[in-house]
Design an enzyme around this catalytic site. Structure first.
Site, PDB file in Angstrom:
ATOM      1  N   ARG A   1     -11.416  -0.187 -12.532  1.00  0.00           N
ATOM      2  CA  ARG A   1     -11.251  -1.451 -11.788  1.00  0.00           C
ATOM      3  C   ARG A   1     -12.418  -1.579 -10.797  1.00  0.00           C
ATOM      4  NH1 ARG A   1      -5.300  -0.235 -11.964  1.00  0.00           N
ATOM      5  NH2 ARG A   1      -4.291  -2.049 -12.901  1.00  0.00           N
TER       6      ARG A   1
ATOM      7  N   ARG B   1     -14.446  -2.284 -16.634  1.00  0.00           N
ATOM      8  CA  ARG B   1     -14.110  -3.707 -16.564  1.00  0.00           C
ATOM      9  C   ARG B   1     -15.042  -4.391 -15.579  1.00  0.00           C
ATOM     10  NH1 ARG B   1      -8.142  -5.412 -14.820  1.00  0.00           N
ATOM     11  NH2 ARG B   1      -8.856  -4.844 -12.746  1.00  0.00           N
TER      12      ARG B   1
ATOM     13  N   CYS C   1      -3.872  -1.284 -20.948  1.00  0.00           N
ATOM     14  CA  CYS C   1      -4.307  -0.619 -19.716  1.00  0.00           C
ATOM     15  C   CYS C   1      -3.508  -1.059 -18.499  1.00  0.00           C
ATOM     16  CB  CYS C   1      -5.802  -0.825 -19.491  1.00  0.00           C
ATOM     17  SG  CYS C   1      -6.247  -2.543 -19.234  1.00  0.00           S
TER      18      CYS C   1
ATOM     19  N   HIS D   1       0.822  -1.207   0.000  1.00  0.00           N
ATOM     20  CA  HIS D   1       0.000   0.000   0.000  1.00  0.00           C
ATOM     21  C   HIS D   1       0.858   1.260   0.000  1.00  0.00           C
ATOM     22  CE1 HIS D   1      -3.980  -1.758   1.581  1.00  0.00           C
ATOM     23  NE2 HIS D   1      -4.165  -1.264   0.381  1.00  0.00           N
TER      24      HIS D   1
ATOM     25  N   ASN E   1       0.264  -5.943 -16.648  1.00  0.00           N
ATOM     26  CA  ASN E   1       0.688  -6.402 -15.318  1.00  0.00           C
ATOM     27  C   ASN E   1       0.591  -7.925 -15.236  1.00  0.00           C
ATOM     28  OD1 ASN E   1       0.739  -3.683 -14.789  1.00  0.00           O
ATOM     29  ND2 ASN E   1      -1.261  -3.662 -13.803  1.00  0.00           N
ATOM     30  N   ASP E   2      -0.567  -8.435 -15.642  1.00  0.00           N
ATOM     31  CA  ASP E   2      -0.730  -9.884 -15.575  1.00  0.00           C
ATOM     32  C   ASP E   2      -0.059 -10.588 -16.749  1.00  0.00           C
ATOM     33  OD1 ASP E   2      -2.074 -10.629 -13.180  1.00  0.00           O
ATOM     34  OD2 ASP E   2      -3.773  -9.463 -13.889  1.00  0.00           O
TER      35      ASP E   2
ATOM     36  N   ARG F   1       3.518 -11.110  -9.243  1.00  0.00           N
ATOM     37  CA  ARG F   1       3.368  -9.663  -9.024  1.00  0.00           C
ATOM     38  C   ARG F   1       3.637  -9.295  -7.580  1.00  0.00           C
ATOM     39  NH1 ARG F   1      -2.272  -7.809 -11.778  1.00  0.00           N
ATOM     40  NH2 ARG F   1      -1.762  -5.828 -10.804  1.00  0.00           N
TER      41      ARG F   1
HETATM   42  C1  PEP Z   1      -3.239  -5.795 -15.798  1.00  0.00           C
HETATM   43  O1  PEP Z   1      -3.168  -6.978 -15.470  1.00  0.00           O
HETATM   44  O2  PEP Z   1      -2.370  -5.201 -16.465  1.00  0.00           O
HETATM   45  C2  PEP Z   1      -4.413  -5.002 -15.406  1.00  0.00           C
HETATM   46  C3  PEP Z   1      -4.631  -3.793 -15.894  1.00  0.00           C
HETATM   47  O3  PEP Z   1      -5.233  -5.552 -14.475  1.00  0.00           O
HETATM   48  P1  PEP Z   1      -4.926  -5.555 -12.890  1.00  0.00           P
HETATM   49  O4  PEP Z   1      -3.642  -4.799 -12.664  1.00  0.00           O
HETATM   50  O5  PEP Z   1      -6.107  -4.928 -12.248  1.00  0.00           O
HETATM   51  O6  PEP Z   1      -4.797  -7.010 -12.612  1.00  0.00           O
HETATM   52 MG    MG Z   2      -4.848  -7.897 -14.559  1.00  0.00          MG
END
Ligand code: PEP
Ligand code: MG
Length: 535
Positions: free
Chosen positions: A288, A324, A491, A183, A443-444, A454
């Site tokens: 989100r 989303r 995104c 955080h 990110n994923d 992550r």
């Molecule tokens: C991602 O995975 O890049 C994404 C935008 O979703 P989140 O970070 O909410 O998993």
């Molecule tokens: Mg994601």
């Protein structure tokens, strides 16, 4: 003294140069435990005082920052939390020692959790423990004050300490614990404060001058003159870069050779929009929803959701808005909805997998979205899609809800239905998915392509959107979008990193959704590029 270099993990970019500051919180806590007021009444009063402090803090915050404080308030109001402390007081223990022991037991449970999300919550309990102890003895010493050009040294920094602190210009944060996904790291990035985590514990004994490089993840004590001169140059560049970014934020994103790129905003809560100017963004690229629909009651509240989506569309004033559907699970559990104790939550039930498992809840969201679409250009995006059948099933549900709204004569629209590209299975063969649009979740996609969690700071260096494998996947999806006439954007956080923007655009992307405060820096990076005109 000779300079010494300590390498930790980068958590928030930027450079801070100045004197180190080590707050004496640990000593304060020991004093509180031995001198604290002795009875149950003293503990009640301290809990109430701590709650009041948090309420006062909450009034000054919004978005994610407010959520952290609200969560702590909810825990403090729960009688169960303090019950063991009151039992110990009844058995003759002093109030402060009883409270500290009860909270330490709670903290130990969180720290031992297999789940990174719950482990990270231990810091919130430490925060509550110390706030009540400080109220018991009046020894809290008030919020942290970090003067200009000062680097705060600490083992860990609590979210509410961060939020209550006053941060001078040019301040930085060096921690021996923590992770870039905590955080506090998120808060530091939001405020533009350089931060390095996971440094050697030795740094806590440092004194005098230091230099903190948040992008490189390095702390240098007693930097020599050559290093300081280079840092002064970089600071001057960064300052002019920030001024340029602020000016750039207000303009459309255009490359040096005139190619227009869409830069949209990513948000976690409609309340964030109150401080943003819609004219600075080409709409919203990611909402989100799981971060504000965070309880089973909210998930079932169609009117509440409708109001939230309408508020976003009203802010956007005709610009496109992509919402989303729920991406709960993984690092975003919702008690009473997500599956507890999965062996590997990131490979388990999250996103669309869970929505399809709870059709009653999913249909509430789809209905609210279809109704909101009567107000403006709304698009709907499914997270964590892996199989074409998931999209087909979701589309069938969406169609049936839209048909029901039409039959009932209710105002509604038919939003485009797209998918996130987060799973390599989709990125490798996007043509199997009959989506109206695609949005790369870097990110994923990085996590699943490079097999890098992550959540694990130690593994963070092994994966990046700049990895050729990830860029190849992005290019593949972008090419499919061009050939099939379907929009492809990105995104994930990579879109907000000016160093990654050239590679992402070279891979064929022309639409990025970024954290709002990063839009100026991203537009500045785009302005320096020559882009292909045939994508
Ligand atoms: C991602 O995975 O890049 C994404 C935008 O979703 P989140 O970070 O909410 O998993
Ligand atoms: Mg994601």
């Amino acid at each position: 003294m000779a300079e010494r270099l300590f390498t930790g993990i980068a958590a928030s970019a930027g450079l801070a140069s100045g004197q180190v500051l080590r707050p004496a919180r640990a000593a304060g806590r020991e004093m509180a435990e031995t001198r604290g007021g002795s009875g149950a009444e003293a503990l009640w009063a301290a809990i109430v005082a701590a709650g009041n402090e948090l309420a006062e803090l909450l009034g000054r915050l919004d978005g994610d920052e407010a959520e952290i404080v609200a969560m702590q308030m909810a825990f403090l109001e729960d009688d169960e939390l303090a019950r063991p402390a009151f039992e110990a007081i009844a058995a003759g223990r002093p109030a402060a020692a009883a409270w500290a022991a009860a909270m330490d037991a709670e903290i130990a449970v969180y720290q031992a959790s297999d789940d990174e999300y719950f482990r990270a919550r231990a810091v919130d309990f430490q925060d509550m423990r110390d706030r009540v102890l400080a109220a018991l003895t009046g020894s809290g010493g008030g919020p942290l004050v970090v003067p200009d050009d000062t680097i705060l040294l600490a083992a860990e920094l609590r979210p509410s300490e961060f939020l209550a602190a006053s941060w001078g210009k040019g301040a930085g944060i060096a921690l021996t614990q923590g992770s870039p996904t905590s955080h506090v790291a998120m808060l530091a990035r939001g405020r533009g404060l350089p931060m390095v985590v996971a440094l050697d514990a030795e740094v806590l004994d440092l004194q005098g001058a230091a230099l903190l490089d948040g992008a490189a993840g390095v702390l240098v004590s007693e930097p020599d003159e050559a290093r300081l001169a280079a840092a002064r140059d970089r600071l001057a560049n960064e300052a002019s870069g920030r001024a340029e970014a602020a000016a750039m934020a207000a303009r459309p994103a255009v490359s040096r050779n005139g190619v227009r790129v869409a830069v949209q905003a990513t948000i976690a809560d409609p309340a964030e929009l109150d401080r943003l100017d819609p004219a600075h963004f080409d709409g919203i690229g990611l909402v989100r929803t799981e971060l504000f629909l965070d309880s089973p009651a909210r998930l079932r509240d169609e009117e509440g959701q409708l109001a939230a989506y309408r508020r976003i569309l009203a802010w956007a004033g005709g610009r496109p808005v992509t919402v989303r559907t729920l991406d709960a699970g993984g690092d975003k559990p919702i008690a009473g909805y997500t599956v507890a104790h999965e062996a590997n939550p990131f490979l388990g039930m999250r996103g669309i997998r869970l929505s399809l498992r709870h059709p009653d809840i999913f249909r509430v969201q789809l209905r609210a979205l279809a109704r909101a679409a009567a107000d403006g250009p709304l698009k709907v995006m499914l997270p964590m899609v892996t199989l074409p059948g998931e999209l087909a099933e979701a589309r069938a549900m969406f169609d049936s809800e839209i048909a029901a709204l039409a039959a009932a004569g209710a105002a509604h629209g038919r939003p485009a239905l797209g998918i996130m590209v987060e799973v390599p299975a989709v990125a490798i063969t996007p043509e199997r998915f009959d989506a109206d649009f695609f949005s790369i979740g870097s990110n994923d996609l990085v996590q699943y392509t490079c097999a890098v969690s992550r959540e694990e700071a130690a593994a963070a260096r092994l994966g990046s959107a700049a990895d050729p494998s990830v860029l190849a996947l992005i290019a593949r999806v972008a090419a499919h979008g061009r050939l099939s006439g379907r929009e492809v954007g990105l995104c994930g956080d990579a879109g907000g990193d000016p160093l990654l923007v050239p590679a992402l655009l070279a891979a064929g992307l022309r639409s990025l959704s970024v954290q709002p405060e990063l839009a100026g820096a991203v537009k500045a990076a785009i302005a320096g590029l020559d882009l292909a005109t045939d994508t």
